[in-house]
Design a protein around this motif. Structure first.
Motif, mmCIF file in Angstrom:
data_model
loop_
_atom_site.group_PDB
_atom_site.id
_atom_site.type_symbol
_atom_site.label_atom_id
_atom_site.label_comp_id
_atom_site.label_asym_id
_atom_site.label_seq_id
_atom_site.Cartn_x
_atom_site.Cartn_y
_atom_site.Cartn_z
ATOM 1 N N ILE A 389 0.837 -1.206 -0.052
ATOM 2 C CA ILE A 389 -0.030 -0.128 0.060
ATOM 3 C C ILE A 389 0.937 1.388 0.040
ATOM 4 O O ILE A 389 0.716 2.220 -0.971
ATOM 5 C CB ILE A 389 -1.041 -0.055 1.169
ATOM 6 C CG1 ILE A 389 -1.654 -1.110 1.130
ATOM 7 C CG2 ILE A 389 -1.695 1.215 1.360
ATOM 8 C CD1 ILE A 389 -2.827 -1.373 2.507
ATOM 9 N N GLU A 390 1.720 1.041 1.023
ATOM 10 C CA GLU A 390 2.892 2.368 0.947
ATOM 11 C C GLU A 390 3.590 2.413 -0.474
ATOM 12 O O GLU A 390 3.821 3.757 -0.873
ATOM 13 C CB GLU A 390 3.751 2.056 1.887
ATOM 14 C CG GLU A 390 4.655 3.502 2.429
ATOM 15 C CD GLU A 390 3.727 4.675 2.839
ATOM 16 O OE1 GLU A 390 3.962 5.552 2.368
ATOM 17 O OE2 GLU A 390 2.716 4.501 3.287
ATOM 18 N N ALA A 391 3.990 1.257 -1.222
ATOM 19 C CA ALA A 391 4.598 1.549 -2.594
ATOM 20 C C ALA A 391 3.451 2.475 -3.593
ATOM 21 O O ALA A 391 3.816 3.090 -4.374
ATOM 22 C CB ALA A 391 4.992 0.342 -3.014
ATOM 23 N N SER A 392 2.233 1.833 -3.327
ATOM 24 C CA SER A 392 1.237 2.558 -4.299
ATOM 25 C C SER A 392 1.127 3.902 -4.006
ATOM 26 O O SER A 392 1.099 4.795 -4.917
ATOM 27 C CB SER A 392 -0.185 1.628 -4.119
ATOM 28 O OG SER A 392 -0.850 2.233 -5.215
ATOM 29 N N LEU A 393 0.945 4.214 -2.635
ATOM 30 C CA LEU A 393 0.915 5.532 -2.360
ATOM 31 C C LEU A 393 2.118 6.626 -2.942
ATOM 32 O O LEU A 393 1.921 7.692 -3.182
ATOM 33 C CB LEU A 393 0.873 5.976 -1.051
ATOM 34 C CG LEU A 393 -0.656 5.358 -0.361
ATOM 35 C CD1 LEU A 393 -0.668 5.417 1.128
ATOM 36 C CD2 LEU A 393 -1.819 6.018 -0.719
ATOM 37 N N HIS A 394 3.171 5.780 -3.014
ATOM 38 C CA HIS A 394 4.554 6.498 -3.289
ATOM 39 C C HIS A 394 4.465 6.767 -5.034
ATOM 40 O O HIS A 394 4.836 7.795 -5.418
ATOM 41 C CB HIS A 394 5.621 5.474 -3.074
ATOM 42 C CG HIS A 394 6.826 5.890 -3.867
ATOM 43 N ND1 HIS A 394 7.376 4.821 -4.933
ATOM 44 C CD2 HIS A 394 7.966 6.756 -3.719
ATOM 45 C CE1 HIS A 394 8.441 5.608 -5.262
ATOM 46 N NE2 HIS A 394 8.713 6.612 -4.742
ATOM 47 N N GLN A 395 3.661 5.711 -5.593
ATOM 48 C CA GLN A 395 3.500 6.113 -7.108
ATOM 49 C C GLN A 395 2.621 7.137 -7.223
ATOM 50 O O GLN A 395 2.679 8.042 -8.260
ATOM 51 C CB GLN A 395 3.039 4.824 -7.708
ATOM 52 C CG GLN A 395 3.904 3.614 -7.765
ATOM 53 C CD GLN A 395 5.326 4.019 -8.541
ATOM 54 O OE1 GLN A 395 5.015 4.299 -9.471
ATOM 55 N NE2 GLN A 395 6.425 3.525 -7.783
ATOM 56 N N PHE A 396 1.778 7.300 -6.579
ATOM 57 C CA PHE A 396 0.582 8.269 -6.563
ATOM 58 C C PHE A 396 1.290 9.840 -6.201
ATOM 59 O O PHE A 396 1.016 10.653 -7.151
ATOM 60 C CB PHE A 396 -0.376 8.141 -5.530
ATOM 61 C CG PHE A 396 -1.582 9.239 -5.316
ATOM 62 C CD1 PHE A 396 -1.341 10.261 -4.335
ATOM 63 C CD2 PHE A 396 -2.585 9.345 -6.489
ATOM 64 C CE1 PHE A 396 -2.264 11.228 -4.504
ATOM 65 C CE2 PHE A 396 -3.435 10.534 -6.379
ATOM 66 C CZ PHE A 396 -3.362 11.352 -5.350
ATOM 67 N N GLU A 397 2.223 9.695 -5.254
ATOM 68 C CA GLU A 397 2.964 11.047 -5.036
ATOM 69 C C GLU A 397 3.674 11.457 -6.296
ATOM 70 O O GLU A 397 3.858 12.631 -6.650
ATOM 71 C CB GLU A 397 3.820 10.710 -3.971
ATOM 72 C CG GLU A 397 4.596 12.189 -3.616
ATOM 73 C CD GLU A 397 5.564 11.572 -2.263
ATOM 74 O OE1 GLU A 397 6.423 12.752 -2.078
ATOM 75 O OE2 GLU A 397 5.574 10.730 -1.786
ATOM 76 N N ILE A 398 4.315 10.437 -6.967
ATOM 77 C CA ILE A 398 5.106 10.611 -8.195
ATOM 78 C C ILE A 398 4.103 11.359 -9.272
ATOM 79 O O ILE A 398 4.505 12.276 -9.973
ATOM 80 C CB ILE A 398 5.987 9.548 -8.831
ATOM 81 C CG1 ILE A 398 7.265 9.129 -7.696
ATOM 82 C CG2 ILE A 398 6.542 9.625 -10.073
ATOM 83 C CD1 ILE A 398 7.776 7.821 -8.072
ATOM 84 N N SER A 399 3.008 10.544 -9.701
ATOM 85 C CA SER A 399 2.167 11.061 -10.696
ATOM 86 C C SER A 399 1.732 12.449 -10.239
ATOM 87 O O SER A 399 1.514 13.482 -11.257
ATOM 88 C CB SER A 399 0.978 10.187 -10.522
ATOM 89 O OG SER A 399 0.245 10.058 -9.614
ATOM 90 N N GLN A 400 1.365 12.670 -8.946
ATOM 91 C CA GLN A 400 0.949 14.191 -8.771
ATOM 92 C C GLN A 400 2.038 15.041 -8.969
ATOM 93 O O GLN A 400 1.809 16.319 -9.329
ATOM 94 C CB GLN A 400 0.510 14.057 -7.187
ATOM 95 C CG GLN A 400 -0.841 13.561 -6.979
ATOM 96 C CD GLN A 400 -1.957 14.187 -7.702
ATOM 97 O OE1 GLN A 400 -2.529 15.310 -7.196
ATOM 98 N NE2 GLN A 400 -2.503 13.497 -8.624
ATOM 99 N N LYS A 401 3.185 15.090 -8.945
ATOM 100 C CA LYS A 401 4.438 15.965 -8.793
ATOM 101 C C LYS A 401 4.837 16.007 -10.160
ATOM 102 O O LYS A 401 5.520 17.259 -10.712
ATOM 103 C CB LYS A 401 5.546 15.607 -7.867
ATOM 104 C CG LYS A 401 5.403 15.881 -6.378
ATOM 105 C CD LYS A 401 6.627 15.533 -5.615
ATOM 106 C CE LYS A 401 6.467 15.926 -4.044
ATOM 107 N NZ LYS A 401 7.503 15.582 -3.283
#
Length: 979
Positions: A389-401
């Motif tokens: 889950i944390e890895a997926s949220l990390h991907q979300f952070e990248i996509s937002q930035k």
């Protein structure tokens, strides 16, 4: 030209007849969103950012009630002449009169959109005027409806005794589309999961239903849907919002009154029990050509909390090879790869989740269904690893930035992100900024399980589920052709002599209209003075690190770091050339440095934004024959994880670990993907096959990604003549070749490019640069050209993809700019009219790759073969027609766009660094542009007479039949092979 900005208005302020309803800061993209409403009900979203690529779009909710393709055919027709611009095709006419970075129109299941972008302010308002007049005030000529929609036409148009047939650009487009399993899957999915809603209809148009659409239906649909009260306007970039709104007011708003339009879509009544739907597409691969997909209806797509959570859960379950739903599906051996549409789908008012497999025999449908359900059950019971889950949220952070124009303009991506919730009645801000929803999700995760109950409620206990089985049917193509003949016979059985005379008359009227000269000067245009003379020169520093040359590029990347490692290869043995692209496909999807593919995939997900590898063929600006092979490894990461990115790439380059079973899975995935792409990208395959006969670089490209590559892959996976004998032996031989490639790669010459924020650009790269210790010289492959014999490849397609190619001159040759201009002139002034408008194909064009020196002409989803090759051969005669300065200027404008690709912080430095190292320096590129601006019409005739002569031509096509009988009169005798 630089935009003139004005201060953004505040909430409650008015700009003319617009009222500002909301202003929101968008910190992730360093921008602001302004939402406005017009007195007549029109909505407008403006995203203000320091970006000189300006974007506009107008979108209309469109809800067809049948599968006649009314929304799609209308999309074509509104761009075919308007009140202010009464030329036959202002959309295509504007392409060469503009420096646009994107122009298109698209029809989805429940909306139609018309977007464009450009970096030139005058161009922006030119295109804005054309788009507004086209969408709100189209002429909707009857002849345009017949040309792009559907029509009866005799095989010999002026002979009523010849065979009657159905024609039309959209009709032929959709015949081709519905031969693609992916298209059949998409259309069937909406119908299966939402059978009572507009999604049950084929908004593109089903070929059997398109002839039911009347001209009156088309006009009525426009009147009902294309009104400001039903319009969603969008603007983006570093520009004056007031000026944009004023232009829309003057062009459109003053001529409309507010009206109530009902384009609402109700809820789909829920199923009481799961269903199964079986559909077919024309295909002969019954062993590996099927797909099985399970789909569930979820809650509203406009719910931001639910949308975020399903997006994260979809990534957790399916986002990489090690994901807990992906891995057991692939390792089961039931299918080759995940089915089309797998994942969370917010394309519908009520969202969906889908998962399945493709590359299988459909008698495995029950086994796939049981495996999906049992795996979901196990995941819900055992729980999801918090690290996933944390890895997926990390991907979300990248996509937002990440702010990138790679693929298509960033501002256009922003539009599509906000359109989803906006059109479905939700908050458009949530499409761009989910910080509040993300905070709530993290809080809920601290309190306990979040995703396991979602799986239990919405997937395991939800009766609104469909198992969709898409099966190849070898006899369907023939039945479809017979059905078309019967349809024509049924629709024409009561025709009188007068009816037949009318068809002849209308055909001749259409032909006359297509041949009429119009005054394109009514359209706005740019001049050659608007073409930028310079190319970007981003600053970068170079250094030597062992054998590696390192370029460090400081850019405003928003906190991301991009690393590219391009390895110029030493001389490769001939047997390794065809397996090089298989190596690059597998190397980032396998294990490395003691980690199996599952562990490495999880590591990549946790610390990077993804990595990739590819094989490339290059040459310098002074030659097209002195080739260099390279392998590129690339990746991105948040700055805090940049060191981990370096470590991951080091391990993948130096210590990849392949195993037989994983390699089998990967090759089957690649094979399934390539097979499916043939009927959707047949023109690209035909162009490669033709080019391989005349160009050494193209011959390698054909081995890497063409039909030759497909045949090589098929022989490995399926064996000789489709027999799977000794697969283990073939895989072991390939593994041995992979081992040799790993050694040769680390003996290559690396060019390493790092792009990051100025404070991050000093990253230690020695873990990668020290891998390359060899001193082998860079190799120069000399591939053997394919025999220059017309090549035909047959597959399950009711339409053809035709191509002809020529090898010409290198980049620095004086004739190269003229060839580039010639390609644009033929495309816009000749091939579009002859192949699309008159011939009924979906597309036809010409291209010139200035770096490889290959000139090509091709057609896409084309009902004709012999006629199209006649058009190709008659191109020289077209140059002797009445061409003038307007046509030349527009062709030069169009050509100049190919020399100024849209860049962004992640790409601009990489392009410059690698361009400089290969000899394509700013000085060389600017000299090319200067020569381009001096090209004359006489130059175009001369280069065609010199380089594009019939004896130099190489032919290839992809079609559903042997074309030899059709082309006998042209003297084309084909080498015919099945795909």
């Amino acid at each position: 030209m630089t935009a003139i900005k004005s201060p953004l208005p505040g909430v409650g302020e008015t700009l003319g007849r617009y009222t500002v309803e909301r202003v929101e800061t968008l910190p992730e993209m360093s921008g602001q969103l302004v939402l406005l409403r017009h007195e007549n009900g029109a909505r407008h979203a403006h995203v203000a950012r320091e970006d000189d690529n300006l974007v506009f779009g107008v979108t209309f909710p469109t809800v067809p009630k049948d599968s006649t393709g009314v929304a799609h055919i209308l999309e074509h027709n509104v761009l075919m002449g308007s009140q202010k611009y009464p030329v036959p095709d202002p959309f295509f006419s504007m392409i060469p009169r503009s420096l646009n970075t994107f122009m298109n129109a698209m029809t989805a299941g429940d909306w139609t959109t018309y977007p464009f972008s450009t970096r030139n302010v005058q161009d922006y308002f030119n295109l804005l005027s054309v788009y507004l007049d086209a969408t709100f005030f189209p002429l909707l000529r009857y002849e345009s409806f017949r040309q792009d929609g559907h029509r009866f036409e005799f095989e010999t148009p002026d002979d009523p005794t010849s065979t009657l047939k159905l024609q039309g650009v959209v009709y032929n487009e959709m015949k081709g589309a519905m031969a693609s399993p992916g298209s059949v899957m998409w259309r069937s999915f909406g119908k299966a999961l939402y059978p009572d809603l507009t999604y049950a209809n084929n908004s593109g148009g089903s070929p059997e239903n398109i002839p039911e659409l009347t001209y009156e239906d088309l006009r009525a649909f426009h009147a009902a849907h294309y009104h400001p009260s039903n319009a969603y306007f969008y603007s983006y970039g570093n520009q004056d919002l007031g000026r944009v709104l004023d232009a829309i007011e003057q062009h459109v708003m003053t001529r409309f009154q507010k009206q109530e339009l009902d384009v609402s879509i109700p809820d789909q009544p829920s199923f009481s029990e799961p269903r199964r739907v079986d559909v077919s597409y024309p295909g002969s691969d019954t062993e590996r050509g099927g797909q099985v997909l399970l789909g569930w209806k979820l809650g509203y797509a406009s719910d931001p909390d639910a949308s975020l959570r399903w997006g994260v859960l979809s990534d957790v379950l399916l986002g990489n090879a090690a994901a807990p739903l992906t891995r057991p599906l692939i390792e089961s051996g039931l299918g080759a790869q995940l089915a089309d549409l797998t994942g969370y789908r917010d394309d519908f008012r009520e969202a969906a989740f889908a998962v399945g497999l493709k590359g299988l025999s459909t008698d495995k449908a029950d086994a796939v269904q049981e495996l999906v359900l049992s795996t979901l059950r196990q995941i819900a019971e055992e729980g999801i690893d918090p690290a996933l889950i944390e890895a997926s949220l990390h991907q979300f952070e990248i996509s937002q930035k990440e702010v990138s124009n790679a693929g298509y303009p960033y501002g256009l991506g922003v539009m599509f992100r906000l359109l989803g919730p906006w059109l479905s009645g939700g908050d458009p801000v949530t499409g761009l900024r989910l910080d509040a929803e993300l905070g709530r999700l993290r809080d809920d995760l601290k309190r306990g399980r979040v995703f396991e109950p979602m799986i239990e409620k919405w997937l395991l206990q939800n009766p609104h589920r469909v198992t969709l089985v898409v099966r190849p049917d070898p006899a369907l193509a023939e039945r479809t052709e017979q059905a078309e003949r019967e349809l024509v016979e049924r629709l024409s059985k009561d025709f009188t002599d007068e009816d037949r005379a009318r068809i002849v008359r209308e055909s001749l009227n259409l032909k006359n209209l297509q041949g009429q000269e119009s005054d394109p000067n009514v359209l706005p245009t740019l001049t050659l003075a608007d073409v930028p003379a310079q190319v970007p020169r981003p600053a970068y520093e170079t250094e030597r690190s062992g054998r590696a040359l390192v370029g460090r590029v400081p850019q405003p990347t928003g906190g991301l770091t991009y690393l590219d490692v391009k390895v110029r290869l030493p001389e490769l043995p001939r047997d390794l050339l065809p397996v090089l692209p298989l190596y690059t496909f597998a190397v980032t999807r396998s294990g490395a440095a003691g980690q199996d593919y599952v562990s490495l995939a999880r590591r990549i997900e946790a610390v990077t934004g993804g990595i990739g590898a590819s094989a490339g063929v290059g040459n310098g600006p002074d030659t097209v024959d002195d080739l260099r092979l390279s392998v590129s490894f690339s990746g991105k990461a948040l700055a805090r994880n940049a060191g981990e990115l370096v470590a991951v790439l080091r391990d993948v380059i130096a210590a990849p670990e392949f195993d037989r079973e994983r390699l089998r899975q990967l090759l089957e995935q690649r094979l399934a993907g390539m097979k499916a792409s043939v009927v959707s990208a047949g023109n690209a395959y035909a162009e490669r096959l033709a080019s391989a006969q005349v160009s050494p670089g193209a011959a390698l490209g054909e081995q890497f990604s063409g039909l030759t590559a497909l045949a090589t892959l098929k022989a490995i996976v399926e064996g000789a003549e489709g027999q799977a004998d000794d697969l283990e032996g073939r895989l072991d031989a390939l593994l041995a070749q992979f081992g040799r490639l790993t050694t040769l790669i680390t003996q290559g010459e690396p060019l390493v490019c790092l792009t990051a924020l100025p404070e991050d650009v000093g990253l230690d790269l020695t873990p990668v640069t020290t891998l390359f210790q060899g001193d082998a010289p860079v190799g120069h492959p000399r591939p053997q050209l394919a025999a220059q014999v017309p090549q035909a490849r047959t597959t399950d397609s009711p339409v053809a993809f035709n191509a002809v190619a020529f090898s010409t001159v290198p980049y620095t040759h004086a004739d190269s700019p003229a060839l580039l201009v010639l390609s644009r002139l033929l495309r816009s002034e000749y091939l579009l009219a002859e192949i699309r408008e008159k011939g009924g194909a979906y597309g036809g064009g010409a291209s010139f790759d200035a770096r490889s020196g290959v000139f090509a002409m091709s057609s896409y989803r084309d009902p004709n073969i012999a006629r199209t090759y006649g058009v190709f051969r008659d191109a020289r005669q077209f140059l002797d027609t009445d061409l003038g300065e307007r046509e030349l200027t527009e062709a030069i404008l169009g050509a100049s766009k190919t020399l100024d690709p849209l860049t962004s912080p992640d790409t601009v430095g990489r392009l410059r660094f690698y361009g400089d190292q290969s000899g394509f320096t700013p000085e060389v590129q600017e000299a090319y542009k200067a020569r381009l601006l001096r090209v004359t019409l006489d130059d175009l005739r001369r280069v065609m007479d010199t380089h594009l002569t019939p004896e130099r031509a190489a032919y290839a096509l992809v079609a559903g039949k042997d074309p030899s009988e059709d082309t006998a009169e042209l003297g084309l005798k084909w080498d015919v092979q099945g795909i």
